[in-house]
Design a protein around this motif. Structure first.
Motif, PDB file in Angstrom:
ATOM      1  N   VAL A  10       0.565  -1.406  -0.045  1.00 16.43           N
ATOM      2  CA  VAL A  10       0.371   0.050  -0.027  1.00 16.43           C
ATOM      3  C   VAL A  10       0.808   1.259  -0.219  1.00 16.43           C
ATOM      4  CG1 VAL A  10      -1.615   0.998   1.174  1.00 16.43           C
ATOM      5  CG2 VAL A  10      -2.097  -1.010   1.062  1.00 16.43           C
ATOM      6  N   VAL A  11       2.027   1.569   1.128  1.00 11.83           N
ATOM      7  CA  VAL A  11       2.708   2.606   1.389  1.00 11.83           C
ATOM      8  C   VAL A  11       3.158   2.758  -0.585  1.00 11.83           C
ATOM      9  CG1 VAL A  11       5.010   3.243   1.910  1.00 11.83           C
ATOM     10  CG2 VAL A  11       2.959   2.533   3.544  1.00 11.83           C
ATOM     11  N   ASN A  12       3.933   1.680  -0.650  1.00 13.73           N
ATOM     12  CA  ASN A  12       4.810   1.924  -2.149  1.00 13.73           C
ATOM     13  C   ASN A  12       3.532   2.062  -3.276  1.00 13.73           C
ATOM     14  OD1 ASN A  12       7.471   1.204  -2.109  1.00 13.73           O
ATOM     15  ND2 ASN A  12       6.462  -1.221  -1.905  1.00 13.73           N
ATOM     16  N   SER A  13       1.815   2.024  -3.354  1.00 11.40           N
ATOM     17  CA  SER A  13       1.076   2.716  -4.571  1.00 11.40           C
ATOM     18  C   SER A  13       1.096   3.837  -4.141  1.00 11.40           C
ATOM     19  CB  SER A  13       0.321   1.723  -3.935  1.00 11.40           C
ATOM     20  OG  SER A  13      -0.597   1.604  -3.053  1.00 11.40           O
ATOM     21  N   ARG A  14       1.139   4.295  -2.738  1.00  9.31           N
ATOM     22  CA  ARG A  14       1.016   5.675  -2.806  1.00  9.31           C
ATOM     23  C   ARG A  14       1.931   6.411  -3.148  1.00  9.31           C
ATOM     24  NH1 ARG A  14      -3.745   3.964  -1.208  1.00  9.31           N
ATOM     25  NH2 ARG A  14      -4.758   4.101   0.227  1.00  9.31           N
ATOM     26  N   ILE A  15       3.642   5.996  -2.550  1.00  8.39           N
ATOM     27  CA  ILE A  15       4.121   6.567  -2.909  1.00  8.39           C
ATOM     28  C   ILE A  15       4.433   6.594  -4.763  1.00  8.39           C
ATOM     29  CG2 ILE A  15       6.643   6.810  -3.765  1.00  8.39           C
ATOM     30  CD1 ILE A  15       6.755   5.718  -0.402  1.00  8.39           C
ATOM     31  N   GLU A  16       4.072   5.810  -5.652  1.00 10.76           N
ATOM     32  CA  GLU A  16       3.878   5.534  -7.450  1.00 10.76           C
ATOM     33  C   GLU A  16       3.061   6.631  -7.552  1.00 10.76           C
ATOM     34  OE1 GLU A  16       3.181   1.386  -8.098  1.00 10.76           O
ATOM     35  OE2 GLU A  16       5.432   1.170  -7.720  1.00 10.76           O
ATOM     36  N   LEU A  17       1.698   6.593  -6.620  1.00 13.86           N
ATOM     37  CA  LEU A  17       0.621   7.208  -7.091  1.00 13.86           C
ATOM     38  C   LEU A  17       1.215   9.010  -6.802  1.00 13.86           C
ATOM     39  CD1 LEU A  17      -1.906   5.177  -6.399  1.00 13.86           C
ATOM     40  CD2 LEU A  17      -1.535   6.096  -8.678  1.00 13.86           C
ATOM     41  N   GLN A  18       1.610   9.490  -5.653  1.00 14.33           N
ATOM     42  CA  GLN A  18       2.094  10.824  -5.945  1.00 14.33           C
ATOM     43  C   GLN A  18       0.527  11.002  -4.719  1.00 14.33           C
ATOM     44  OE1 GLN A  18       4.081  13.387  -8.949  1.00 14.33           O
ATOM     45  NE2 GLN A  18       5.613  12.682  -7.762  1.00 14.33           N
ATOM     46  N   ASP A  19       0.373  10.213  -3.774  1.00 13.38           N
ATOM     47  CA  ASP A  19      -1.098   9.690  -2.255  1.00 13.38           C
ATOM     48  C   ASP A  19      -0.945  11.446  -2.300  1.00 13.38           C
ATOM     49  OD1 ASP A  19      -2.984  10.686  -0.761  1.00 13.38           O
ATOM     50  OD2 ASP A  19      -2.937   8.583  -1.772  1.00 13.38           O
ATOM     51  N   GLU A  20      -1.217  12.830  -2.233  1.00 10.22           N
ATOM     52  CA  GLU A  20      -0.940  13.964  -2.315  1.00 10.22           C
ATOM     53  C   GLU A  20      -1.883  13.880  -0.055  1.00 10.22           C
ATOM     54  OE1 GLU A  20      -2.571  17.277  -3.221  1.00 10.22           O
ATOM     55  OE2 GLU A  20      -1.710  17.209  -5.073  1.00 10.22           O
ATOM     56  N   LYS A  21      -2.513  12.856   0.379  1.00  8.69           N
ATOM     57  CA  LYS A  21      -3.724  12.735   1.205  1.00  8.69           C
ATOM     58  C   LYS A  21      -2.025  11.644   1.960  1.00  8.69           C
ATOM     59  CE  LYS A  21      -7.014  10.362   3.513  1.00  8.69           C
ATOM     60  NZ  LYS A  21      -8.330   9.994   3.657  1.00  8.69           N
ATOM     61  N   PHE A  22      -1.593  10.958   1.833  1.00  8.96           N
ATOM     62  CA  PHE A  22      -0.726  10.100   1.996  1.00  8.96           C
ATOM     63  C   PHE A  22       0.698  11.399   2.218  1.00  8.96           C
ATOM     64  CE2 PHE A  22       3.368   7.890   1.598  1.00  8.96           C
ATOM     65  CZ  PHE A  22       3.522   6.638   2.395  1.00  8.96           C
ATOM     66  N   TYR A  23       0.869  11.481   1.425  1.00 11.39           N
ATOM     67  CA  TYR A  23       2.118  12.310   1.546  1.00 11.39           C
ATOM     68  C   TYR A  23       1.882  13.667   3.118  1.00 11.39           C
ATOM     69  CZ  TYR A  23       4.652  11.242  -2.477  1.00 11.39           C
ATOM     70  OH  TYR A  23       5.492  10.507  -3.482  1.00 11.39           O
ATOM     71  N   ALA A  24       0.463  13.839   2.641  1.00  4.87           N
ATOM     72  CA  ALA A  24       0.723  14.924   4.093  1.00  4.87           C
ATOM     73  C   ALA A  24       0.168  14.201   5.270  1.00  4.87           C
ATOM     74  CB  ALA A  24      -0.686  15.790   3.652  1.00  4.87           C
ATOM     75  N   GLN A  25       0.035  12.927   5.073  1.00  6.47           N
ATOM     76  CA  GLN A  25      -0.174  11.794   6.742  1.00  6.47           C
ATOM     77  C   GLN A  25       0.977  10.911   7.060  1.00  6.47           C
ATOM     78  OE1 GLN A  25      -2.423   8.398   5.947  1.00  6.47           O
ATOM     79  NE2 GLN A  25      -2.695   7.988   7.693  1.00  6.47           N
ATOM     80  N   VAL A  26       2.511  11.736   6.622  1.00  6.36           N
ATOM     81  CA  VAL A  26       3.516  11.148   6.962  1.00  6.36           C
ATOM     82  C   VAL A  26       4.558  11.971   7.157  1.00  6.36           C
ATOM     83  CG1 VAL A  26       2.990   8.495   5.968  1.00  6.36           C
ATOM     84  CG2 VAL A  26       4.850  10.375   4.382  1.00  6.36           C
ATOM     85  N   GLY A  27       4.558  13.551   6.083  1.00  3.94           N
ATOM     86  CA  GLY A  27       4.640  14.427   6.375  1.00  3.94           C
ATOM     87  C   GLY A  27       5.763  14.737   5.994  1.00  3.94           C
ATOM     88  N   ILE A  28       5.624  14.453   4.108  1.00  4.82           N
ATOM     89  CA  ILE A  28       6.439  15.104   3.061  1.00  4.82           C
ATOM     90  C   ILE A  28       5.649  15.495   1.774  1.00  4.82           C
ATOM     91  CG2 ILE A  28       7.903  13.348   3.967  1.00  4.82           C
ATOM     92  CD1 ILE A  28       7.334  11.233   2.145  1.00  4.82           C
TER      93      ILE A  28
END
Length: 308
Positions: free
Chosen positions: A87-105
């Motif tokens: 799931v983490v890798n898929s969020r990184i590949e999609l450049q998921d803004e929600k995920f990025y905000a969640q982890v602070g990057i």
């Protein structure tokens, strides 16, 4: 002189003549190569220096790091851990803004692939257990042991796993903690974690009660001053079993406390090795690669120009 001897001498002369011609050709080519180097030494040095400078700045602006996190998946959550990494890798590949905000990057943060693999230690699985030892021996009789250990069905049973996070820049500890927090996100497993923690607390309390009861018996025997009590203390097997049980309960309590502490997480982070400079492959080696490519390209160009 026989005809065979004459033929042998002729063959030897031919071989010597052929060898002489080959040596002469190689010598000529070597001389021509040296002359070529002398004629173009300035271009070669210039290309080498330009390549080294460009490689230096490329290495400087294209850093590669990796962070290793040793984790312990609790209550058989290895499959969950692997799914969360996907799931983490898929969020990184999609450049998921929600995920990025969640982890602070930010989306501009150079964070790459995240990997997970077991820390293989077959002896921790066997752990002096004859049943597991015999089972492992049986499995390896007709198969390669290393293949069995690396097989997912086996490796998922190892207690420790290693998460590797690749990045093009230094990651703060807060970001790493947030990634671990994301990995530990699960309503189902969090509910299970709480229930298991409560069961462990009950088990710990029951063990403490049993230890107190054993201590009371031992104190009563120890305080007795008559001969029968002394004989009982030395010879009675039941008393020895009580002492052994107390030792086992104390050891079990120690393990329960460690397990209870780990249950603050679904997947417990054990140790962080952060932002290690990645020097594998061609990483941080372009200052050497570029000069070789530039000079090699010059030689190829000169060869093509001359012969084609």
């Amino acid at each position: 002189m026989s005809e065979n001897s004459t033929n042998q001498e002729i063959d030897l002369l031919k071989v010597a003549d052929g060898f002489s011609k080959k040596l002469s050709q190689l010598t000529t080519k070597a001389v021509n190569f040296i002359k070529f180097i002398k004629r173009n030494i300035i271009y070669i040095l210039a290309l080498f220096i330009i390549g080294a400078v460009l490689g230096y700045f490329y290495d400087k602006n294209n850093k590669s790091y990796y962070t290793e996190i040793i984790v312990s998946p609790n209550f058989n959550t290895v499959d969950f851990l692997n799914n969360q990494i996907d799931v983490v890798n898929s969020r990184i590949e999609l450049q998921d803004e929600k995920f990025y905000a969640q982890v602070g990057i930010s989306k501009q943060t150079k964070i790459g692939k995240v990997e997970v693999k077991p820390i293989t230690d077959i002896y921790r699985i066997i752990d002096n257990n004859e049943l597991y030892l015999d089972l492992f021996k049986t499995m390896t009789e007709n198969n390669d042991a290393s293949k069995i250990i690396e097989d997912y069905a086996t490796s998922k049973n190892f207690p420790l796993h290693q998460i590797t996070i690749h990045s093009g820049e230094v990651l703060d500890q807060k970001v790493l903690d947030n990634i671990m927090k994301f990995i530990n996100t699960s309503d189902y497993y969090n509910k299970s974690r709480v229930e298991i923690a409560e069961n462990l607390k009950d088990k710990l309390a029951n063990n403490n009660t049993s230890i107190d009861q054993i201590n009371a018996i031992l104190n009563q025997v120890g305080s007795s001053r008559n001969v029968n009590a002394t004989v009982f203390y030395n010879d009675n097997k039941e008393l020895n079993e009580l002492i052994n049980n107390k030792t086992k309960l104390i050891q079990e309590n120690h393990e329960l406390k460690v397990h209870l502490k780990n249950l603050d997480y679904i997947v417990t982070p054990i140790n962080y090795a952060t932002n290690i400079n990645n020097k594998s492959g061609l990483n941080n080696k372009m200052k050497l690669v570029f000069p070789i490519v530039f000079v090699g390209g010059f030689f190829v160009f000169a060869f093509i120009r001359r012969y084609f």
